[in-house]
Design a protein around this motif. Structure first.
Motif, PDB file in Angstrom:
ATOM      1  N   THR A 145       0.808  -1.215   0.000  1.00 32.60           N
ATOM      2  CA  THR A 145       0.000   0.000   0.000  1.00 32.60           C
ATOM      3  C   THR A 145       0.843   1.268   0.000  1.00 32.60           C
ATOM      4  O   THR A 145       0.362   2.325  -0.392  1.00 32.60           O
ATOM      5  CB  THR A 145      -0.950   0.030   1.215  1.00 32.60           C
ATOM      6  N   ASP A 146       2.106   1.172   0.430  1.00 26.19           N
ATOM      7  CA  ASP A 146       2.984   2.339   0.433  1.00 26.19           C
ATOM      8  C   ASP A 146       4.436   1.880   0.498  1.00 26.19           C
ATOM      9  O   ASP A 146       4.747   0.867   1.121  1.00 26.19           O
ATOM     10  CB  ASP A 146       2.671   3.231   1.631  1.00 26.19           C
ATOM     11  N   ALA A 147       5.300   2.642  -0.149  1.00 28.78           N
ATOM     12  CA  ALA A 147       6.736   2.372  -0.121  1.00 28.78           C
ATOM     13  C   ALA A 147       7.457   3.706  -0.074  1.00 28.78           C
ATOM     14  O   ALA A 147       7.349   4.497  -1.008  1.00 28.78           O
ATOM     15  CB  ALA A 147       7.163   1.581  -1.355  1.00 28.78           C
ATOM     16  N   ASP A 162      21.623  13.476   9.932  1.00 28.52           N
ATOM     17  CA  ASP A 162      22.882  13.755  10.635  1.00 28.52           C
ATOM     18  C   ASP A 162      24.097  13.369   9.797  1.00 28.52           C
ATOM     19  O   ASP A 162      23.990  12.696   8.774  1.00 28.52           O
ATOM     20  CB  ASP A 162      22.918  13.081  12.002  1.00 28.52           C
ATOM     21  N   ASP A 163      25.264  13.811  10.237  1.00 26.50           N
ATOM     22  CA  ASP A 163      26.507  13.605   9.491  1.00 26.50           C
ATOM     23  C   ASP A 163      27.165  12.251   9.732  1.00 26.50           C
ATOM     24  O   ASP A 163      28.038  11.848   8.971  1.00 26.50           O
ATOM     25  CB  ASP A 163      27.512  14.710   9.835  1.00 26.50           C
ATOM     26  N   ALA A 164      26.797  11.569  10.792  1.00 29.98           N
ATOM     27  CA  ALA A 164      27.384  10.266  11.097  1.00 29.98           C
ATOM     28  C   ALA A 164      26.254   9.260  11.365  1.00 29.98           C
ATOM     29  O   ALA A 164      26.068   8.789  12.480  1.00 29.98           O
ATOM     30  CB  ALA A 164      28.304  10.375  12.311  1.00 29.98           C
ATOM     31  N   PRO A 165      25.501   8.937  10.316  1.00 30.09           N
ATOM     32  CA  PRO A 165      24.336   8.078  10.508  1.00 30.09           C
ATOM     33  C   PRO A 165      24.700   6.614  10.740  1.00 30.09           C
ATOM     34  O   PRO A 165      25.747   6.145  10.298  1.00 30.09           O
ATOM     35  CB  PRO A 165      23.576   8.232   9.195  1.00 30.09           C
ATOM     36  N   ALA A 166      23.807   5.921  11.409  1.00 25.50           N
ATOM     37  CA  ALA A 166      23.953   4.475  11.574  1.00 25.50           C
ATOM     38  C   ALA A 166      23.558   3.747  10.286  1.00 25.50           C
ATOM     39  O   ALA A 166      24.035   2.656  10.015  1.00 25.50           O
ATOM     40  CB  ALA A 166      23.095   3.993  12.736  1.00 25.50           C
ATOM     41  N   HIS A 167      22.679   4.379   9.493  1.00 22.93           N
ATOM     42  CA  HIS A 167      22.207   3.803   8.237  1.00 22.93           C
ATOM     43  C   HIS A 167      22.254   4.872   7.154  1.00 22.93           C
ATOM     44  O   HIS A 167      21.976   6.033   7.422  1.00 22.93           O
ATOM     45  CB  HIS A 167      20.767   3.286   8.379  1.00 22.93           C
ATOM     46  N   VAL A 168      22.566   4.480   5.923  1.00 25.74           N
ATOM     47  CA  VAL A 168      22.573   5.446   4.824  1.00 25.74           C
ATOM     48  C   VAL A 168      21.178   5.634   4.256  1.00 25.74           C
ATOM     49  O   VAL A 168      20.877   6.660   3.645  1.00 25.74           O
ATOM     50  CB  VAL A 168      23.563   5.060   3.705  1.00 25.74           C
ATOM     51  N   ALA A 169      20.308   4.634   4.448  1.00 22.90           N
ATOM     52  CA  ALA A 169      18.924   4.724   3.983  1.00 22.90           C
ATOM     53  C   ALA A 169      18.073   3.711   4.735  1.00 22.90           C
ATOM     54  O   ALA A 169      18.581   2.692   5.220  1.00 22.90           O
ATOM     55  CB  ALA A 169      18.835   4.460   2.492  1.00 22.90           C
ATOM     56  N   VAL A 170      16.790   4.023   4.815  1.00 25.92           N
ATOM     57  CA  VAL A 170      15.812   3.125   5.420  1.00 25.92           C
ATOM     58  C   VAL A 170      14.566   3.179   4.546  1.00 25.92           C
ATOM     59  O   VAL A 170      14.158   4.256   4.102  1.00 25.92           O
ATOM     60  CB  VAL A 170      15.463   3.552   6.863  1.00 25.92           C
ATOM     61  N   ALA A 171      13.972   2.039   4.291  1.00 26.29           N
ATOM     62  CA  ALA A 171      12.720   1.977   3.544  1.00 26.29           C
ATOM     63  C   ALA A 171      11.642   1.386   4.433  1.00 26.29           C
ATOM     64  O   ALA A 171      11.894   0.432   5.172  1.00 26.29           O
ATOM     65  CB  ALA A 171      12.878   1.122   2.297  1.00 26.29           C
ATOM     66  N   LEU A 172      10.458   1.974   4.364  1.00 26.97           N
ATOM     67  CA  LEU A 172       9.299   1.439   5.067  1.00 26.97           C
ATOM     68  C   LEU A 172       8.277   1.038   4.018  1.00 26.97           C
ATOM     69  O   LEU A 172       7.776   1.879   3.273  1.00 26.97           O
ATOM     70  CB  LEU A 172       8.705   2.460   6.033  1.00 26.97           C
ATOM     71  N   LEU A 173       8.022  -0.253   3.942  1.00 24.86           N
ATOM     72  CA  LEU A 173       7.083  -0.811   2.965  1.00 24.86           C
ATOM     73  C   LEU A 173       5.872  -1.322   3.738  1.00 24.86           C
ATOM     74  O   LEU A 173       6.001  -2.193   4.599  1.00 24.86           O
ATOM     75  CB  LEU A 173       7.742  -1.956   2.194  1.00 24.86           C
ATOM     76  N   THR A 174       4.706  -0.768   3.440  1.00 28.53           N
ATOM     77  CA  THR A 174       3.485  -1.113   4.158  1.00 28.53           C
ATOM     78  C   THR A 174       2.591  -1.970   3.268  1.00 28.53           C
ATOM     79  O   THR A 174       2.424  -1.678   2.083  1.00 28.53           O
ATOM     80  CB  THR A 174       2.736   0.161   4.579  1.00 28.53           C
ATOM     81  N   PHE A 175       2.023  -3.016   3.870  1.00 27.81           N
ATOM     82  CA  PHE A 175       1.146  -3.949   3.163  1.00 27.81           C
ATOM     83  C   PHE A 175      -0.211  -4.005   3.856  1.00 27.81           C
ATOM     84  O   PHE A 175      -0.324  -3.680   5.036  1.00 27.81           O
ATOM     85  CB  PHE A 175       1.761  -5.364   3.176  1.00 27.81           C
TER      86      PHE A 175
END
Length: 102
Positions: free
Chosen positions: A40-42, A49-62
Motif C-alpha cells: 500500500t505504500d513504499a 545527521d553527518d554520522a548516521p547508523a544507516h545510509v537509507a531506510v525503507a518502510l514498505l506497508t502492506f
C-alpha cells in the motif's frame, strides 16, 4: 491489521549507495512488483545527521501480514526482481525486519 517491512542499509566505510537510482528505479520497481501483492505504500528515508547508523531506510506497508509474506515469497516479485535489483544501487547488505502496524 496492516503489516510492514522495514529495510535498512547500515552505514559502512567505503560502501556504495546510489540514491538517485534508488529513488528513480528501485522504489518504482518495488511498487510495481509488490503492488500486486498488497503493497500500500513504499517510502525511502535518509538520515539528517553527518554520522548516521544507516545510509537509507525503507518502510514498505502492506494491507496485512499475509500480503507481505506473499510478496516476499513470490519468485517473480521477490528474489527475481526486487532483491535482484539491490546490487544495481548498493554493495551494502540490507537488513530487513517484519513489523505489525498499530
Amino acid at each position: 491489521m496492516p503489516a510492514a517491512l522495514l529495510v535498512s542499509y547500515p552505514a559502512t566505510d567505503g560502501a556504495r549507495f546510489d540514491r538517485d537510482y534508488y529513488i528513480a528505479t528501485h522504489l518504482p520497481l518495488v511498487r510495481e512488483k509488490w503492488g500486486t501483492h498488497g503493497l500500500t505504500d513504499a517510502i525511502g528515508m535518509w538520515p539528517d545527521d553527518d554520522a548516521p547508523a544507516h545510509v537509507a531506510v525503507a518502510l514498505l506497508t502492506f494491507r496485512d501480514a499475509g500480503a507481505r509474506d506473499a510478496a516476499l515469497a513470490s519468485a517473480e516479485a521477490g528474489a527475481g526482481a526486487v532483491f535482484g535489483d539491490v546490487a544495481n544501487f548498493t554493495d551494502i547488505q540490507p537488513s530487513a525486519q517484519l513489523l505489525t502496524v498499530a
